[in-house]
Design a protein around this motif. Structure first.
Motif, PDB file in Angstrom:
ATOM      1  N   ASN A   1      -2.177   7.409  13.011  1.00 48.25           N
ATOM      2  CA  ASN A   1      -2.999   8.583  13.268  1.00 48.25           C
ATOM      3  C   ASN A   1      -3.925   8.843  12.092  1.00 48.25           C
ATOM      4  N   GLY A   2      -5.048   9.457  12.375  1.00 47.64           N
ATOM      5  CA  GLY A   2      -5.982   9.804  11.308  1.00 47.64           C
ATOM      6  C   GLY A   2      -6.805   8.648  10.785  1.00 47.64           C
ATOM      7  N   VAL A   3      -6.901   7.573  11.521  1.00 45.42           N
ATOM      8  CA  VAL A   3      -7.697   6.417  11.100  1.00 45.42           C
ATOM      9  C   VAL A   3      -9.094   6.563  11.679  1.00 45.42           C
ATOM     10  N   GLY A   4     -10.072   6.757  10.800  1.00 47.47           N
ATOM     11  CA  GLY A   4     -11.445   6.921  11.256  1.00 47.47           C
ATOM     12  C   GLY A   4     -12.346   5.771  10.900  1.00 47.47           C
ATOM     13  N   THR A   5     -12.138   5.188   9.713  1.00 44.59           N
ATOM     14  CA  THR A   5     -12.991   4.104   9.236  1.00 44.59           C
ATOM     15  C   THR A   5     -12.147   2.870   8.928  1.00 44.59           C
ATOM     16  N   GLY A   6     -12.859   1.794   8.594  1.00 50.22           N
ATOM     17  CA  GLY A   6     -12.150   0.581   8.217  1.00 50.22           C
ATOM     18  C   GLY A   6     -11.314   0.763   6.961  1.00 50.22           C
ATOM     19  N   GLY A   7     -11.793   1.584   6.040  1.00 49.64           N
ATOM     20  CA  GLY A   7     -11.007   1.863   4.836  1.00 49.64           C
ATOM     21  C   GLY A   7      -9.703   2.569   5.165  1.00 49.64           C
ATOM     22  N   ASP A   8      -9.756   3.538   6.075  1.00 45.48           N
ATOM     23  CA  ASP A   8      -8.532   4.210   6.504  1.00 45.48           C
ATOM     24  C   ASP A   8      -7.555   3.218   7.127  1.00 45.48           C
ATOM     25  N   LEU A   9      -8.086   2.322   7.957  1.00 42.90           N
ATOM     26  CA  LEU A   9      -7.228   1.321   8.591  1.00 42.90           C
ATOM     27  C   LEU A   9      -6.524   0.461   7.553  1.00 42.90           C
ATOM     28  N   LEU A  10      -7.270  -0.001   6.552  1.00 36.36           N
ATOM     29  CA  LEU A  10      -6.694  -0.867   5.524  1.00 36.36           C
ATOM     30  C   LEU A  10      -5.594  -0.134   4.756  1.00 36.36           C
ATOM     31  N   VAL A  11      -5.843   1.100   4.373  1.00 37.72           N
ATOM     32  CA  VAL A  11      -4.853   1.869   3.609  1.00 37.72           C
ATOM     33  C   VAL A  11      -3.606   2.128   4.454  1.00 37.72           C
ATOM     34  N   HIS A  12      -3.792   2.571   5.690  1.00 35.32           N
ATOM     35  CA  HIS A  12      -2.650   2.867   6.555  1.00 35.32           C
ATOM     36  C   HIS A  12      -1.794   1.625   6.775  1.00 35.32           C
ATOM     37  N   ALA A  13      -2.431   0.492   7.053  1.00 41.22           N
ATOM     38  CA  ALA A  13      -1.671  -0.721   7.350  1.00 41.22           C
ATOM     39  C   ALA A  13      -0.889  -1.196   6.129  1.00 41.22           C
ATOM     40  N   ILE A  14      -1.542  -1.213   4.980  1.00 44.79           N
ATOM     41  CA  ILE A  14      -0.853  -1.681   3.770  1.00 44.79           C
ATOM     42  C   ILE A  14       0.268  -0.730   3.397  1.00 44.79           C
ATOM     43  N   TYR A  15       0.035   0.567   3.546  1.00 44.48           N
ATOM     44  CA  TYR A  15       1.106   1.533   3.280  1.00 44.48           C
ATOM     45  C   TYR A  15       2.285   1.298   4.222  1.00 44.48           C
ATOM     46  N   SER A  16       2.004   1.040   5.502  1.00 37.22           N
ATOM     47  CA  SER A  16       3.076   0.815   6.471  1.00 37.22           C
ATOM     48  C   SER A  16       3.898  -0.412   6.116  1.00 37.22           C
ATOM     49  N   ILE A  17       3.232  -1.446   5.603  1.00 38.97           N
ATOM     50  CA  ILE A  17       3.954  -2.668   5.243  1.00 38.97           C
ATOM     51  C   ILE A  17       4.788  -2.460   3.985  1.00 38.97           C
ATOM     52  N   VAL A  18       4.190  -1.854   2.956  1.00 38.15           N
ATOM     53  CA  VAL A  18       4.867  -1.728   1.668  1.00 38.15           C
ATOM     54  C   VAL A  18       5.971  -0.680   1.728  1.00 38.15           C
ATOM     55  N   ALA A  19       5.664   0.476   2.280  1.00 37.37           N
ATOM     56  CA  ALA A  19       6.602   1.596   2.208  1.00 37.37           C
ATOM     57  C   ALA A  19       7.767   1.466   3.167  1.00 37.37           C
ATOM     58  N   THR A  20       7.667   0.601   4.167  1.00 41.82           N
ATOM     59  CA  THR A  20       8.743   0.494   5.156  1.00 41.82           C
ATOM     60  C   THR A  20       9.546  -0.787   5.032  1.00 41.82           C
ATOM     61  N   THR A  21       9.224  -1.635   4.055  1.00 35.70           N
ATOM     62  CA  THR A  21      10.007  -2.857   3.868  1.00 35.70           C
ATOM     63  C   THR A  21      11.042  -2.704   2.769  1.00 35.70           C
ATOM     64  N   SER A  22      11.082  -1.548   2.111  1.00 36.41           N
ATOM     65  CA  SER A  22      12.128  -1.222   1.140  1.00 36.41           C
ATOM     66  C   SER A  22      12.289  -2.298   0.072  1.00 36.41           C
ATOM     67  N   GLY A  23      11.179  -2.813  -0.409  1.00 37.85           N
ATOM     68  CA  GLY A  23      11.229  -3.774  -1.498  1.00 37.85           C
ATOM     69  C   GLY A  23      11.678  -5.161  -1.114  1.00 37.85           C
ATOM     70  N   THR A  24      11.910  -5.437   0.196  1.00 36.36           N
ATOM     71  CA  THR A  24      12.392  -6.758   0.605  1.00 36.36           C
ATOM     72  C   THR A  24      11.275  -7.786   0.692  1.00 36.36           C
ATOM     73  N   LEU A  25      10.034  -7.351   0.649  1.00 35.56           N
ATOM     74  CA  LEU A  25       8.902  -8.275   0.737  1.00 35.56           C
ATOM     75  C   LEU A  25       8.051  -8.190  -0.522  1.00 35.56           C
ATOM     76  N   ASN A  26       8.691  -8.329  -1.665  1.00 31.19           N
ATOM     77  CA  ASN A  26       7.966  -8.228  -2.931  1.00 31.19           C
ATOM     78  C   ASN A  26       6.856  -9.264  -3.048  1.00 31.19           C
ATOM     79  N   SER A  27       7.021 -10.424  -2.392  1.00 29.43           N
ATOM     80  CA  SER A  27       5.998 -11.463  -2.490  1.00 29.43           C
ATOM     81  C   SER A  27       4.699 -11.048  -1.807  1.00 29.43           C
ATOM     82  N   LEU A  28       4.766 -10.068  -0.884  1.00 30.64           N
ATOM     83  CA  LEU A  28       3.556  -9.612  -0.202  1.00 30.64           C
ATOM     84  C   LEU A  28       2.799  -8.567  -1.001  1.00 30.64           C
ATOM     85  N   TYR A  29       3.519  -7.762  -1.777  1.00 24.58           N
ATOM     86  CA  TYR A  29       2.903  -6.589  -2.387  1.00 24.58           C
ATOM     87  C   TYR A  29       1.700  -6.911  -3.268  1.00 24.58           C
ATOM     88  N   PRO A  30       1.766  -7.908  -4.167  1.00 21.15           N
ATOM     89  CA  PRO A  30       0.593  -8.149  -5.026  1.00 21.15           C
ATOM     90  C   PRO A  30      -0.681  -8.431  -4.244  1.00 21.15           C
TER      91      PRO A  30
END
Length: 924
Positions: free
Chosen positions: A531-560
Motif C-alpha cells: 500500500n502507498g506505492v505511487g512511484t517507482g522509488g516507492d516500489l523499490l523501497v517497499h520491496a527491499i524492505y519486505s525482503i530484508v525485514a521479513t527474512t529475519s537475517g536468514t538472507l544476509n547474502s542478499l542484503y548488500p
C-alpha cells in the motif's frame, strides 16, 4: 482370416507385448548380458533390441537402471563402449536412410505406429521397421547411459577421450567438400568475419592426383553433435514437412518467427516432443561439467561444451540460437484453441495430470540457452582488455560464439520481441501468485530459467539493457522480479534465485536511466499487498524492505546488493511517500541496533550504505522529500548515538534490552487472566490513563514490532530509540517535556523506577558478551568497531539535524492547528546548502563479476536444470554431482480435495489448526 492370430495370448488381449520388456532387466539376453558376457562384438544381434524394444522414454529410464550401467562400466567397460558406438553409428545411418523420417513422425503418431507394430508382432506377422522409433530410442539410450559414464569417469576422462574424441587418420579420397547451398536466412553483423575460423570454408585448390594426403575423420563425439544438429532441423521430425526441398530433408531454418525470421512456415507443434528429445540429449552432453568440483571448473572444461560453442559452423550457431530464443519468447503467445482455453480454467492443472509438450519444449530451450550463454571455462573465457584497474571482458567468436552473437543483437524489433516475451512470462507468474482462488492457476514452471536468461541478456548485450531501462515496461519488470523474490524468500531451496534477483536489481540500479524511471508514477502494481506505492522509488523501497525485514537475517547474502541498489537509486528519489520514508528509517534503525551491528563482520557496511542513501537525498532532493527529512529528524537520537558508538556502549545497550525483556516477561507471567489480551503491548506506561496516550503507545509498539525482525534474528529485541516512524509524524520533544504528558501517578512511578535502573552503569563482561552476540565464531573488538565507526559518513546527517531540529521543534511547540502540514511545508522550502558540505559526485556501484561469482552462477543454473530433470525421468539421479550439493527432501503432493476444501473453507471463514496450516505451507 484368423490364421495370423497368435496361438496363445501372452498379455491381455495379446497385443501389449510387455513380456519382452519385463524380461529385459533380468533375463540373460537382456541388460544382464552387458556385464555378464565380455567383448560383445558390434555385429552381434544382441544390440538390436535396444532400438526396437522400447516404445517411450519412460520405458528406457525404467528398464535400464543406473546401477546396471555402473556395474557394466566396472566389470565390462568394453561393452558399454560398444553400446555407445553402436547407438551413435545407428543414429548416423538412420539420418541418411530414405525411410526416415516416416510420414507419421509426431509423438502421438509414433506411439500409434509402435502400437500397431506390436499388434503385428503379437499376431505373428512380419513387423515393419519404424525408423522414427529407432532414432528416438538412440537418443533415449544415450540420455540414460552418458550421465553414468560421466559420473564414473569424474575428473579422469581417459575412457571418454578414447571412445568419443579420438580421431582416426585415413587417406583423403574426396576432392570436394560438400556444403549446404541453402541461402543464409538472416545476418547478424560481425566485424570479425575475417577472423572467424569456425565458419565453413570451401577449398580453393585440390591436391595433385598422385598424392593422397592424410585426413582425420571426425571423432565419435563430433559425429554425434553433427547428428543432433541435423535432427534439430529435420523436416518431418522436428520441422514441418512442407518446407522440405526435393529430397533434402535437412533444412537449416529457424523454428519459429521472431529474431531472424518473419515466417512461421517451419513451426509445427506436432513435433515439439521430438525437439524436446533432441534438446534433452544435448543438455546431457553439456552436463559433463557438473561432475567436476567447483575448484576445477575453469581448469578442466567440458570438451563437449567447448566443441559446441567453438567448433560448430557459424550458420548452425545462428540458426540454433535464434530457434531457441524464438521458441522461448513465443511461449506466452495468444492461442485460441480449445485446449489452450481449457487450460485457463481454475484448478484444471490439478484435475488433468501430465506435462504439456509445448511447456516442456520451452523449458528445455531456456535451459540450453542459459547453459550455453553461461559457459566460460578454459579457452571459452571472455577476452579481457584494458588497464588492470578498469578491465573489460567481452566474448569473441573464438571463445563462445553463442555469447558473442547474442551480444551482437542490435535491432529494436528484436529487443522488443525479447522484452515482451520475458514480461509475458513474469506477468503470467504474477497472475498465478495473486489469484483470488489460491492455487487456481498453474505457476510457470520455467520462470527461474527466464529470470536467469534475462540476467544473461543484460550482462552480454548493453544495447538491450539500455532499451529495457528506457522502455515503459522497465519498472513493471523490476516490480515482477522483486515481487517474485518476496514470494519465494521463505523457501530455502529458492534462496539462490533470490540472490540472483538482488544482483539483477543492483546491476540495473547502477545505470542513470534507471534513476530517471524512479520518479515516474506506477501504472499497475505487481501485488496488492504494498500500500502507498505511487512511484517507482516507492516500489523499490517497499520491496527491499519486505525482503530484508521479513527474512529475519536468514538472507544476509542478499542484503548488500539490495541496500546498494537503494544507495545507487537515492540520488534520484523524489516525493517518497509516507510509508516509503518510514521504511527507509526503519531499515537504518534496525541496522544500527547493537545486537545486529555486532553480530557479523559485514553488518556495518549495510549501515554505511544506508547513510549514503540519506546523504544522497539530502544533497540532491531535500525539498522534494520532506517526509523523509522529518523522519530523519524524528530519529535524531539514533544518528547521535551512532556518532559516539563504542563496543562498551553497544554491549551495555544490549544488556539493558535483555534486562527489560526479562522484566517484561516476569510481569507477563504475574499478570491476571483477564489482562492476557493486553500482554502483547510492552507496558512502558500502564494502560488506564489518557486515551490519546494509550493510542500513541499502541501505534508506537506496532512500529516497534515491524522494525524488530533483524534484531530478533540476532538474538534480542530492539530498543525503542526513536518513537513511531509510521503513525507518529511529530518530532519527539526534548528531555524534560514529558512532565506535561497526562500519565497516572502509578505510571509515573514505574517510569521513574525504570529510568533510574537504566541510568545505572550496568556491569558487563565485554569479551563474554561480544562472543555471545557474534555469529560463526566472530567476536567484535574495540579496534574493529573503531575501524568502521570512524569511516561512517555521518557528517551530512548530523549537520542537517543540528540546523533543522530546533526549528522544527519550535514549529511543533507553536501548537498550530495542523503542525505536521506546517513542518512539511517548511521542509519543502528550507535551504541548507550553506551549512552542508559540497555534494559528492554520483558514482554508482556496479555489480562486478569474479571467478567465485561465475562458479556460483554456473552452480545455480545447473542446479535448476538438475531439479527440473528429476521429473519425470530423473536423468541425473543415481549419480554423484560434484559442482553443487544435492539435498533430497520429501515433498508430498497436494491433493485436489484438500485444495478445494481450503478454498471453500476460506469463503466460509473456516479455520484449521496451526499444525495443518503449517503443513500446507510447507507443501505449497
Amino acid at each position: 482370416m484368423f490364421s495370423k492370430l497368435p496361438q496363445r495370448l501372452s498379455a491381455p488381449f495379446g497385443i501389449l507385448g510387455d513380456e519382452a520388456k519385463l524380461a529385459f532387466p533380468s533375463q540373460p539376453g537382456g541388460i544382464v548380458k552387458l556385464w555378464a558376457t565380455k567383448n560383445i562384438p558390434e555385429s552381434d544381434s544382441y544390440w538390436e533390441q535396444y532400438f526396437v524394444l522400447f516404445d517411450s522414454a519412460s520405458d528406457v529410464f525404467s528398464l535400464i537402471a543406473p546401477h546396471q550401467i555402473r556395474r557394466a562400466l566396472v566389470e565390462a567397460p568394453e561393452n558399454v563402449a560398444t553400446l555407445i558406438r553402436v547407438v551413435c553409428n545407428r543414429l548416423s545411418t538412420l539420418l541418411t536412410d530414405h525411410t526416415f523420417p516416416e510420414p507419421t513422425a509426431t509423438a502421438t503418431s509414433a506411439t500409434v505406429a509402435a502400437f500397431t507394430s506390436t499388434i503385428r508382432k503379437a499376431s505373428g506377422g512380419a513387423s515393419e521397421r519404424n525408423a522414427t522409433k529407432e532414432v528416438l530410442n538412440c537418443l533415449r539410450i544415450l540420455q540414460r547411459v552418458l550421465p553414468i559414464l560421466f559420473d564414473v569417469q569424474s575428473e579422469s576422462n581417459a575412457f571418454e577421450l578414447e571412445l568419443l574424441w579420438k580421431n582416426e587418420e585415413v587417406e583423403d579420397l574426396d576432392d570436394s567438400n560438400p556444403s549446404s547451398s541453402a541461402p543464409s536466412q538472416f545476418v547478424i553483423e560481425d566485424e570479425d568475419d575475417s577472423d572467424n575460423e569456425d565458419a565453413p570454408k570451401t577449398p580453393v585448390a585440390t591436391a595433385p592426383p598422385n598424392t593422397r594426403p592424410k585426413k582425420k575423420l571426425p571423432s565419435l563425439g563430433e559425429k554425434l553433435f553433427n547428428n543432433l544438429i541435423d535432427l534439430m532441423f529435420c523436416c518431418g521430425f522436428t520441422l514441418a514437412p512442407k518446407i522440405q526441398v526435393d529430397h533434402h530433408k535437412i533444412n537449416y531454418v529457424i523454428w519459429e518467427k521472431g529474431i531472424g525470421s518473419t515466417s512461421d512456415s517451419a513451426a509445427a507443434s506436432a513435433y515439439d516432443s521430438n525437439k524436446t528429445e533432441v534438446l534433452r540429449l544435448l543438455l546431457v552432453l553439456l552436463s559433463r561439467q557438473i561432475y567436476v568440483p567447483p575448484g576445477s571448473l575453469f581448469t578442466k572444461p567440458s570438451l563437449y561444451t567447448l566443441h559446441f560453442v567453438q567448433k560448430i559452423p557459424r550458420r548452425d550457431v545462428l540458426t540454433i540460437l535464434c530457434s531457441l530464443l524464438n521458441t522461448a519468447m513465443n511461449s506466452t503467445a495468444a492461442e485460441l484453441s480449445i485446449g489452450a482455453m481449457a487450460g485457463k480454467l481454475p484448478y484444471n492443472h490439478l484435475v488433468f495430470k501430465g506435462e504439456d509438450p509445448r511447456e516442456k519444449l520451452v523449458g528445455m530451450c531456456f535451459q540450453v540457452l542459459c547453459v550455453l550463454l553461461d559457459f566460460q571455462s578454459g579457452t571459452a573465457k571472455d577476452h579481457t582488455e584494458g588497464p588492470p584497474d578498469s578491465q573489460t571482458s567481452t566474448p569473441t567468436p573464438k571463445t563462445n560464439s553463442f555469447r558473442y552473437f547474442l551480444m551482437k543483437l542490435h535491432r529494436t524489433q528484436d529487443f522488443e520481441f525479447v522484452l515482451n516475451g520475458l514480461c509475458g512470462i513474469l506477468l503470467q507468474q504474477m497472475h498465478a501468485m495473486n489469484n483470488l482462488l489460491p492455487g487456481a492457476r498453474k505457476p510457470v514452471p520455467y520462470v527461474h530459467e527466464a529470470i536467469l536468461f534475462f540476467w544473461k541478456m543484460i550482462e552480454l548485450n548493453k544495447k538491450f539493457q539500455k532499451y529495457v531501462l528506457e522502455s515503459d515496461k522497465c519498472m513493471d519488470l523490476v516490480g515482477y522480479l522483486l515481487s517474485y523474490c518476496v514470494e519465494v524468500k521463505d523457501k530455502p531451496h529458492q534462496h539462490g534465485l533470490c540472490r540472483a534477483i538482488s544482483y539483477i536489481i543492483q546491476a540495473l540500479s547502477a545505470e542513470p536511466a534507471f534513476g530517471a524511471k524512479l520518479a515516474e508514477p506506477m501504472k499497475a502494481l505487481p501485488t496488492t499487498t504494498w500500500n502507498g506505492v505511487g512511484t517507482g522509488g516507492d516500489l523499490l523501497v517497499h520491496a527491499i524492505y519486505s525482503i530484508v525485514a521479513t527474512t529475519s537475517g536468514t538472507l544476509n547474502s542478499l542484503y548488500p546488493a539490495l541496500i546498494i541498489a537503494l544507495s545507487n537509486s537515492a540520488p534520484y528519489f523524489k516525493n517518497l511517500s509516507v510509508t516509503a520514508s518510514a521504511r527507509l528509517v526503519q531499515l537504518f534503525t534496525s541496522f544500527a541496533n547493537p545486537v545486529f551491528l555486532l553480530a557479523d563482520e559485514g553488518h556495518p557496511r549495510l549501515l554505511f550504505f544506508m547513510l549514503e542513501v540519506f546523504n544522497s537525498v539530502i544533497q540532491n532532493h531535500l525539498n522534494e522529500n520532506p517526509t523523509l527529512i522529518l523522519d530523519i529528524l524524528t530519529s535524531h537520537r539514533v544518528f547521535e548515538d551512532l556518532a559516539k558508538f563504542t563496543l562498551a556502549s553497544g554491549l551495555r545497550e544490549v544488556k539493558r534490552v535483555q534486562m527489560a525483556k526479562e522484566e517484561l516477561a516476569k510481569r507477563s507471567n504475574n499478570s491476571s487472566a483477564d489482562s492476557k489480551g493486553k500482554g502483547r503491548v510492552p507496558e512502558e506506561v500502564e494502560l488506564g490513563g489518557d486515551a490519546g496516550a494509550e493510542k500513541a503507545k499502541l501505534l508506537q509498539h506496532e512500529s516497534w514490532n515491524r522494525a524488530s525482525s533483524l534484531e530478533e534474528a540476532a538474538g534480542s529485541s530492539p530498543t525503542t530509540r526513536s518513537g513511531s516512524l509510521e503513525s507518529s509524524r511529530v518530532v519527539s520533544p526534548p528531555p524534560g517535556a514529558e512532565a506535561s504528558s497526562p500519565l497516572s501517578e502509578k505510571a509515573r512511578g514505574k517510569l521513574r523506577e525504570r529510568r533510574s535502573s537504566s541510568s545505572l552503569d550496568v556491569t558487563i563482561n565485554i569479551d563474554g558478551m561480544a562472543a555471545s552476540i557474534g555469529r560463526n565464531g566472530f567476536v567484535a573488538t574495540q579496534e574493529w568497531v573503531t575501524s568502521w565507526q570512524q569511516g561512517l559518513p555521518l557528517d551530512t546527517v548530523l549537520i542537517l539535524i543540528s540546523d533543522l531540529l530546533v526549528k522544527v521543534q519550535e514549529l511543533q511547540n507553536s501548537r498550530k492547528v495542523n503542525s505536521a502540514t506546517a513542518i512539511r511545508e517548511f521542509l519543502s522550502n528550507v535551504s541548507v546548502k550553506d551549512v552542508l558540505p559540497p555534494p559528492s559526485p554520483i558514482v554508482a556501484r556496479q555489480f562486478v563479476w569474479s571467478e567465485a561469482s561465475l562458479v556460483w552462477l554456473t552452480s545455480l543454473i545447473w542446479g535448476e536444470v538438475y531439479v527440473r530433470g528429476m521429473t519425470p525421468f530423473g536423468i541425473w539421479n543415481g549419480t554423484n554431482v560434484k559442482l553443487f550439493h544435492v539435498k533430497h527432501s520429501q515433498n508430498q503432493p497436494r491433493q485436489i480435495t484438500e485444495t478445494v476444501t481450503n478454498v471453500v473453507g476460506g469463503f466460509l471463514r473456516r479455520t484449521t489448526s496451526d499444525n495443518q496450516t503449517q503443513a500446507r505451507a510447507r507443501m505449497g
